[in-house]
Enzyme design. Sequence first.
Site, short mmCIF file in Angstrom:
data_model
loop_
_atom_site.label_atom_id
_atom_site.label_comp_id
_atom_site.label_asym_id
_atom_site.label_seq_id
_atom_site.Cartn_x
_atom_site.Cartn_y
_atom_site.Cartn_z
N SER A 21 0.64 -1.00 -0.04
CA SER A 21 -0.08 -0.23 -0.45
C SER A 21 0.46 1.06 -0.23
O SER A 21 1.61 1.13 0.95
CB SER A 21 -0.85 0.48 1.49
OG SER A 21 -1.68 1.04 1.08
N HIS A 54 -0.84 -1.81 -4.63
CA HIS A 54 -2.01 -0.83 -3.88
C HIS A 54 -2.07 0.38 -3.50
O HIS A 54 -1.70 0.73 -2.85
CB HIS A 54 -2.25 -1.82 -2.26
CG HIS A 54 -3.76 -1.51 -1.93
ND1 HIS A 54 -4.94 -2.44 -1.79
CD2 HIS A 54 -4.63 -1.05 -0.57
CE1 HIS A 54 -5.79 -1.76 -1.43
NE2 HIS A 54 -5.51 -0.98 -0.23
N ASP A 64 -4.56 3.34 -1.94
CA ASP A 64 -5.77 3.52 -1.07
C ASP A 64 -6.56 4.89 -1.24
O ASP A 64 -5.93 5.96 -0.98
CB ASP A 64 -4.87 3.26 0.32
CG ASP A 64 -5.04 1.90 0.99
OD1 ASP A 64 -5.85 1.37 0.88
OD2 ASP A 64 -3.81 1.94 1.62
N MET A 95 -9.28 8.11 -0.34
CA MET A 95 -9.98 8.04 1.31
C MET A 95 -11.18 9.32 0.73
O MET A 95 -10.35 10.02 0.07
CB MET A 95 -9.48 8.57 1.74
CG MET A 95 -8.49 6.63 2.16
SD MET A 95 -8.17 7.06 3.79
CE MET A 95 -7.05 5.13 4.08
N HIS A 113 -8.16 1.10 -4.01
CA HIS A 113 -9.45 0.22 -3.22
C HIS A 113 -9.90 1.57 -2.60
O HIS A 113 -9.40 2.26 -2.27
CB HIS A 113 -8.88 0.02 -1.63
CG HIS A 113 -9.09 -0.17 -0.82
ND1 HIS A 113 -8.45 -0.59 0.80
CD2 HIS A 113 -10.30 -0.71 -0.47
CE1 HIS A 113 -8.99 -0.81 1.54
NE2 HIS A 113 -10.62 -0.58 0.91
N MET A 171 -12.38 4.20 -0.61
CA MET A 171 -13.21 4.13 0.72
C MET A 171 -14.00 5.26 0.62
O MET A 171 -13.20 6.37 1.03
CB MET A 171 -11.96 4.51 1.65
CG MET A 171 -11.39 2.76 1.63
SD MET A 171 -10.15 3.06 2.96
CE MET A 171 -8.38 2.82 1.64
N MET A 175 -11.42 -7.47 5.16
CA MET A 175 -10.30 -5.87 6.13
C MET A 175 -10.07 -6.74 7.57
O MET A 175 -11.18 -6.98 8.11
CB MET A 175 -11.43 -4.17 6.04
CG MET A 175 -11.99 -3.34 5.48
SD MET A 175 -10.89 -2.52 3.88
CE MET A 175 -9.13 -1.84 5.70
N GLY A 207 -9.13 3.55 6.98
CA GLY A 207 -9.19 4.71 7.14
C GLY A 207 -7.56 5.35 7.32
O GLY A 207 -6.99 6.10 7.30
N PHE A 208 -7.18 4.36 7.84
CA PHE A 208 -5.79 4.03 8.67
C PHE A 208 -4.98 3.72 8.34
O PHE A 208 -5.23 2.09 8.98
CB PHE A 208 -5.50 4.80 10.00
CG PHE A 208 -6.76 6.14 10.72
CD1 PHE A 208 -6.02 7.09 10.89
CD2 PHE A 208 -8.53 5.88 11.07
CE1 PHE A 208 -7.36 7.91 11.22
CE2 PHE A 208 -9.02 7.11 10.98
CZ PHE A 208 -8.77 8.14 11.47
N GLY A 209 -3.17 3.59 8.37
CA GLY A 209 -2.90 2.23 8.58
C GLY A 209 -2.42 2.45 9.55
O GLY A 209 -2.46 3.08 10.13
N GLY A 210 -1.03 1.56 9.75
CA GLY A 210 -0.31 1.31 10.42
C GLY A 210 -1.47 0.89 12.43
O GLY A 210 -0.75 0.61 13.35
N ASP A 221 -6.11 -6.88 4.26
CA ASP A 221 -5.70 -5.22 4.30
C ASP A 221 -5.75 -4.80 6.02
O ASP A 221 -6.66 -4.97 6.19
CB ASP A 221 -6.40 -4.66 3.54
CG ASP A 221 -6.00 -3.22 2.76
OD1 ASP A 221 -4.92 -2.87 4.06
OD2 ASP A 221 -6.43 -2.28 2.69
N GLY A 222 -4.69 -4.35 6.06
CA GLY A 222 -4.73 -3.57 7.20
C GLY A 222 -3.70 -4.55 8.53
O GLY A 222 -4.73 -6.04 9.01
N GLY A 223 -2.76 -3.85 9.18
CA GLY A 223 -2.09 -4.98 9.71
C GLY A 223 -1.20 -6.42 9.27
O GLY A 223 -0.61 -6.84 10.52
N GLY A 255 1.37 -1.90 4.71
CA GLY A 255 1.40 -0.98 4.06
C GLY A 255 3.34 -0.48 4.48
O GLY A 255 4.10 -0.57 4.53
N SER A 256 2.63 -0.26 5.93
CA SER A 256 3.59 0.28 6.87
C SER A 256 5.24 -1.37 7.00
O SER A 256 6.14 -0.75 6.88
CB SER A 256 3.45 -0.16 8.14
OG SER A 256 2.03 0.54 8.85
C1 DX5 Z 1 -6.20 1.22 5.89
C2 DX5 Z 1 -6.04 1.07 4.04
C3 DX5 Z 1 -4.96 0.12 3.78
C4 DX5 Z 1 -3.68 0.42 5.02
C5 DX5 Z 1 -2.82 -0.77 5.42
O1 DX5 Z 1 -7.45 1.87 5.63
O2 DX5 Z 1 -7.26 1.12 3.56
O3 DX5 Z 1 -4.57 -0.54 3.00
O4 DX5 Z 1 -2.65 1.67 4.04
O5 DX5 Z 1 -1.82 -0.50 5.83
P1 DX5 Z 1 -1.04 -1.22 7.25
O6 DX5 Z 1 -0.44 -1.85 6.47
O7 DX5 Z 1 0.21 0.03 7.96
O8 DX5 Z 1 -1.89 -1.40 8.08
ZN ZN Z 2 -6.34 -0.07 1.13
#
Ligand code: DX5
Ligand code: ZN
Length: 214
Positions: free
Chosen positions: A6, A29, A31, A33, A62, A64, A133, A138-141, A167-169, A189-190
């Site tokens: 991401s 990927h 994102d 928003m 993606h 959102m 999900m 809404g947020f990374g990390g 997707d996520g974590g 992402g992270s």
């Molecule tokens: C969250 C996004 C994810 C996000 C994942 O709303 O849809 O794609 O970038 O980030 P990590 O991998 O850091 O959880």
């Molecule tokens: Zn995403």
Amino acid sequence: MKISPSILASDYANLESELKKIESSDYIHVDVMDGHFVPNISIGAPVVSAIKKVCSVPFDVHLMISDPLKYAEDFANAGADIICFHVESDSDTSETIDKILSLGKKAALAVKPGTPVEEVIPYLDRLSMVLVMTVEPGFGGQSFMEGVMPKIEKLRELGYKGEIEVDGGVNAETIRIAAKAGADVFVAGSAVFRSESPKDTIRLLRDNAANAVI
Ligand code: DX5
Ligand code: ZN
């Protein structure tokens, strides 16, 4: 097993060089928003179009956003290969899938952690991918929610043969849990962009996912 880094976690001031670091990935990927469906605003179609010119990896976009039906064409024209939108959005789900398919793109449907997977079942035959999900969008990390794994297992039990993305974590450990449940596309992402070598991390993630199902 496909890895889809991401770019939300990348350096937006240097997107071209950031994309170079992840050219061994299977998808990119993106994102999107809108500040309405989720609290943040990220990037839109003009940025997708710009980075498409400097990257040959397929784009997994993606959305959102509250009204994906309205914007599907913009993202198709910008170079999205897979257009993923939320079943919780305001657009009519069936109509939006048809729109994406009529634009010659692959359609994917995303479900938030609190949404039952049953909501996507009526559409499975038209979907290339389902995005389950593993954090609130809404947020990374954020931290990976293992509790949503039964949704993935349910889709596989129903015989769904398309791709299932999480997707996520996702990191080198949580990816094993998702792979075991039946996921085969992993957004990170992270984990990728905060690592010393994104290329080595992509390889490690792919290996860990593959090894989890042996
Ligand atoms: C969250 C996004 C994810 C996000 C994942 O709303 O849809 O794609 O970038 O980030 P990590 O991998 O850091 O959880
Ligand atoms: Zn995403």
